[in-house]
Design a protein around this motif. Structure first.
Motif, PDB file in Angstrom:
ATOM      1  N   THR A  65       0.808  -1.219   0.000  1.00 20.91           N
ATOM      2  CA  THR A  65       0.000   0.000   0.000  1.00 20.91           C
ATOM      3  C   THR A  65       0.841   1.268   0.000  1.00 20.91           C
ATOM      4  OG1 THR A  65      -1.670  -1.224   1.263  1.00 20.91           O
ATOM      5  CG2 THR A  65      -1.953   1.147   1.089  1.00 20.91           C
ATOM      6  N   VAL A  66       1.866   1.332   0.834  1.00 21.85           N
ATOM      7  CA  VAL A  66       2.689   2.541   0.916  1.00 21.85           C
ATOM      8  C   VAL A  66       3.436   2.811  -0.384  1.00 21.85           C
ATOM      9  CG1 VAL A  66       4.697   3.576   2.049  1.00 21.85           C
ATOM     10  CG2 VAL A  66       2.873   2.559   3.428  1.00 21.85           C
ATOM     11  N   PRO A  67       4.186   1.848  -0.944  1.00 20.93           N
ATOM     12  CA  PRO A  67       4.872   2.152  -2.211  1.00 20.93           C
ATOM     13  C   PRO A  67       3.916   2.455  -3.363  1.00 20.93           C
ATOM     14  CG  PRO A  67       5.148  -0.175  -1.619  1.00 20.93           C
ATOM     15  CD  PRO A  67       4.592   0.521  -0.427  1.00 20.93           C
ATOM     16  N   LEU A  68       2.735   1.841  -3.351  1.00 18.56           N
ATOM     17  CA  LEU A  68       1.786   2.125  -4.426  1.00 18.56           C
ATOM     18  C   LEU A  68       1.184   3.519  -4.278  1.00 18.56           C
ATOM     19  CD1 LEU A  68      -0.006  -1.328  -4.809  1.00 18.56           C
ATOM     20  CD2 LEU A  68       1.648  -0.275  -6.366  1.00 18.56           C
ATOM     21  N   ALA A  69       0.971   3.966  -3.039  1.00 20.02           N
ATOM     22  CA  ALA A  69       0.514   5.342  -2.828  1.00 20.02           C
ATOM     23  C   ALA A  69       1.548   6.325  -3.359  1.00 20.02           C
ATOM     24  CB  ALA A  69       0.253   5.586  -1.343  1.00 20.02           C
ATOM     25  N   ARG A  70       2.802   6.008  -3.136  1.00 20.37           N
ATOM     26  CA  ARG A  70       3.880   6.855  -3.653  1.00 20.37           C
ATOM     27  C   ARG A  70       3.921   6.787  -5.183  1.00 20.37           C
ATOM     28  NH1 ARG A  70       7.514   4.624  -0.857  1.00 20.37           N
ATOM     29  NH2 ARG A  70       7.215   5.980   0.949  1.00 20.37           N
ATOM     30  N   GLN A  71       3.693   5.605  -5.720  1.00 16.80           N
ATOM     31  CA  GLN A  71       3.758   5.415  -7.167  1.00 16.80           C
ATOM     32  C   GLN A  71       2.700   6.229  -7.907  1.00 16.80           C
ATOM     33  OE1 GLN A  71       3.958   1.274  -8.557  1.00 16.80           O
ATOM     34  NE2 GLN A  71       2.527   1.791 -10.189  1.00 16.80           N
ATOM     35  N   VAL A  72       1.498   6.326  -7.351  1.00 16.18           N
ATOM     36  CA  VAL A  72       0.439   7.068  -8.052  1.00 16.18           C
ATOM     37  C   VAL A  72       0.591   8.569  -7.894  1.00 16.18           C
ATOM     38  CG1 VAL A  72      -1.187   5.157  -7.802  1.00 16.18           C
ATOM     39  CG2 VAL A  72      -1.231   7.031  -6.127  1.00 16.18           C
ATOM     40  N   GLY A  73       1.521   9.010  -7.047  1.00 20.41           N
ATOM     41  CA  GLY A  73       1.794  10.437  -6.941  1.00 20.41           C
ATOM     42  C   GLY A  73       1.201  11.131  -5.738  1.00 20.41           C
ATOM     43  N   TYR A  74       0.658  10.371  -4.794  1.00 19.57           N
ATOM     44  CA  TYR A  74       0.109  10.978  -3.592  1.00 19.57           C
ATOM     45  C   TYR A  74       1.234  11.416  -2.642  1.00 19.57           C
ATOM     46  CZ  TYR A  74      -4.958  10.051  -3.859  1.00 19.57           C
ATOM     47  OH  TYR A  74      -6.290  10.065  -4.166  1.00 19.57           O
ATOM     48  N   GLU A  75       1.063  12.580  -2.013  1.00 20.65           N
ATOM     49  CA  GLU A  75       1.837  12.926  -0.827  1.00 20.65           C
ATOM     50  C   GLU A  75       1.004  12.479   0.370  1.00 20.65           C
ATOM     51  OE1 GLU A  75       2.872  17.006  -0.782  1.00 20.65           O
ATOM     52  OE2 GLU A  75       3.961  16.935  -2.693  1.00 20.65           O
ATOM     53  N   PHE A  76       1.629  11.846   1.350  1.00 19.10           N
ATOM     54  CA  PHE A  76       0.834  11.225   2.403  1.00 19.10           C
ATOM     55  C   PHE A  76       1.606  11.103   3.697  1.00 19.10           C
ATOM     56  CE2 PHE A  76       2.966   7.944  -0.053  1.00 19.10           C
ATOM     57  CZ  PHE A  76       3.575   7.165   0.916  1.00 19.10           C
ATOM     58  N   ARG A  77       0.855  10.792   4.751  1.00 20.94           N
ATOM     59  CA  ARG A  77       1.427  10.471   6.040  1.00 20.94           C
ATOM     60  C   ARG A  77       1.092   9.024   6.357  1.00 20.94           C
ATOM     61  NH1 ARG A  77      -0.113  13.354  11.820  1.00 20.94           N
ATOM     62  NH2 ARG A  77       1.474  12.291  13.100  1.00 20.94           N
ATOM     63  N   THR A  78       2.060   8.249   6.796  1.00 21.50           N
ATOM     64  CA  THR A  78       1.838   6.849   7.154  1.00 21.50           C
ATOM     65  C   THR A  78       1.392   6.764   8.614  1.00 21.50           C
ATOM     66  OG1 THR A  78       3.551   6.143   5.598  1.00 21.50           O
ATOM     67  CG2 THR A  78       2.861   4.558   7.266  1.00 21.50           C
ATOM     68  N   LEU A  79       0.230   6.121   8.818  1.00 21.61           N
ATOM     69  CA  LEU A  79      -0.322   5.961  10.159  1.00 21.61           C
ATOM     70  C   LEU A  79      -0.776   4.518  10.366  1.00 21.61           C
ATOM     71  CD1 LEU A  79      -2.535   9.136  10.809  1.00 21.61           C
ATOM     72  CD2 LEU A  79      -0.537   8.412  12.118  1.00 21.61           C
ATOM     73  N   GLY A  80      -0.145   3.810  11.283  1.00 21.32           N
ATOM     74  CA  GLY A  80      -0.560   2.458  11.627  1.00 21.32           C
ATOM     75  C   GLY A  80      -0.107   1.422  10.614  1.00 21.32           C
ATOM     76  N   ARG A  81      -0.309   0.164  10.989  1.00 20.36           N
ATOM     77  CA  ARG A  81       0.136  -0.924  10.126  1.00 20.36           C
ATOM     78  C   ARG A  81      -0.753  -2.138  10.305  1.00 20.36           C
ATOM     79  NH1 ARG A  81       5.392  -4.046  12.256  1.00 20.36           N
ATOM     80  NH2 ARG A  81       4.443  -5.482  10.782  1.00 20.36           N
ATOM     81  N   ASP A  82      -0.652  -3.041   9.322  1.00 14.33           N
ATOM     82  CA  ASP A  82      -1.307  -4.337   9.399  1.00 14.33           C
ATOM     83  C   ASP A  82      -0.303  -5.337   9.969  1.00 14.33           C
ATOM     84  OD1 ASP A  82      -3.347  -6.194   9.009  1.00 14.33           O
ATOM     85  OD2 ASP A  82      -2.543  -6.811   7.075  1.00 14.33           O
TER      86      ASP A  82
END
Length: 374
Positions: A65-82
């Motif tokens: 999920t995190v690398p794909l969020a980066r791949q689509v161009g989103y700027e984001f904050r990572t919160l929590g994990r599975d």
């Protein structure tokens, strides 16, 4: 087999990059929470189809999920994990819900998919929510208490947007107002498949002598909604190798890598890093998965798709199987026979219907957002 480029198959290259936007009445702050690997593609395609939205994005660490969020161009904050461990997973969901409630961004509306964590956190912060789901497994399965609870929490969203095939009583029986449930004629995968622009150089990164290959993704055996004694993947991989079929194999967890042990590297490729499932679906002869998302993605771009999901199927998968868009089996020989029978004509891409669904969902979302515009 070499798949045609998008411009060749569709006839208009501009369709790959042009998106008609649906208008929100004024600029609105939108909080998007991404909790699973399919979410970055879905929400990026959706928010890009809306005008007057300013997005703030949070992401849960879960597989890719995190690398794909980066791949689509989103700027984001990572919160929590599975967590892979099922006992820790039970702790992880309420823990992340609390994190979101304390650290959620200021927003006019929250968007999420299959994500009670975001719904509850938004409710705690007084933020209205629009929730997208297509999982109604509780309509068919008794005794999955965690799934029942999740649906009960999803029903708390201000609005739920679901495919027409979805069994809406799953939400209404758990407290959702029928007027808060909105349907569209298609599948959630249509929204981001419609925005897909294939990379003509993608095949250069694969190690096969031939451009003809299939994709195999194992079952999510650790998930609460899966009931299976073991995986079908070892027999599917062995059958593919025996028939000379190249495979891109995508393990879910470290233990899944063992299924490819001892098989020839020149035929079974296991990527070391996250790789675009949409690129794979576009270029593959067939996509085989023990879950639903990748099969639906492939089917909606007219690539042959196989599901070997081992438990009760949700309604959208049932509908696609009945319509002949997905082949479902738990017999490895039948699956490999099906793959072997496919021709080039069976895998000709077409995104026309996906674009129509994306437009419908974007228009619906914009109309719901306009309720929150002062």
């Amino acid at each position: 087999m070499s798949r045609a480029t998008f411009a060749e198959s569709e006839g208009e290259e501009t369709e790959t990059t042009t998106t008609t936007t649906s208008s929100v009445g004024r600029t609105i702050g939108v909080w998007v929470d991404l909790a699973s690997p399919s979410h970055p593609f879905f929400f990026k395609a959706l928010t890009d189809s809306l005008s007057n939205v300013e997005t703030t994005v949070t992401v849960r660490e879960k597989t890719e999920t995190v690398p794909l969020a980066r791949q689509v161009g989103y700027e984001f904050r990572t919160l929590g994990r599975d967590y892979e461990n099922p006992h820790l997973r039970k702790i992880g969901i309420p823990l992340r819900t609390a994190q979101l409630a304390l650290q959620a961004p200021t927003a006019d509306v929250a968007l999420s998919s299959r994500n009670a964590m975001c719904i509850l956190a938004a409710k705690a912060r007084g933020i209205p929510s629009i929730h997208f789901t297509d999982n109604d497994i509780c309509a068919y399965v008794d005794g999955l208490k965690s799934e029942e609870l999740y649906h009960r929490l999803e029903a708390q969203a201000t609005h739920n947007v679901v495919p027409a095939a979805f069994q809406t009583e799953v939400l209404t029986d758990r407290g959702a107002d029928p007027d808060s449930i909105h349907t569209y004629d298609g599948y959630k995968e249509d929204v981001y498949v419609a925005s897909f622009d294939p990379d003509p150089t993608f095949l250069d990164d694969l190690p096969f002598d031939s451009q003809d290959f299939i994709v195999v993704r194992p079952e999510a055996l650790s998930a609460t909604y899966v009931d299976a004694d073991g995986s079908l993947v070892p027999d599917v991989l062995a059958g593919a190798v025996e028939r000379g079929i190249n495979v891109v194999y995508l393990p879910r967890e470290d233990a899944d890598r063992e299924f490819a042990a001892g098989l020839p590297d020149e035929q079974v490729y296991v990527p070391d890093e996250a790789i675009s499932g949409l690129e794979l679906a576009w270029h593959a002869r067939c996509v085989l998965t023990g879950s639903g998302t990748m099969a639906r993605e492939a089917a909606r771009m007219e690539t042959p798709a196989v599901s070997f999901f081992p438990s009760t199927l949700i309604s959208v998968d049932r509908a696609l199987i009945e319509e002949g868009e997905i082949f479902h089996s738990r017999d490895a020989d039948d699956i490999v026979d099906y793959v072997d029978s496919l021709t080039d004509r069976d895998a000709e891409p077409d995104l026309t219907r996906a674009r129509e669904v994306r437009r419908e969902v974007a228009d619906l979302t914009a109309s719901l957002m306009n309720e929150f515009v002062d």
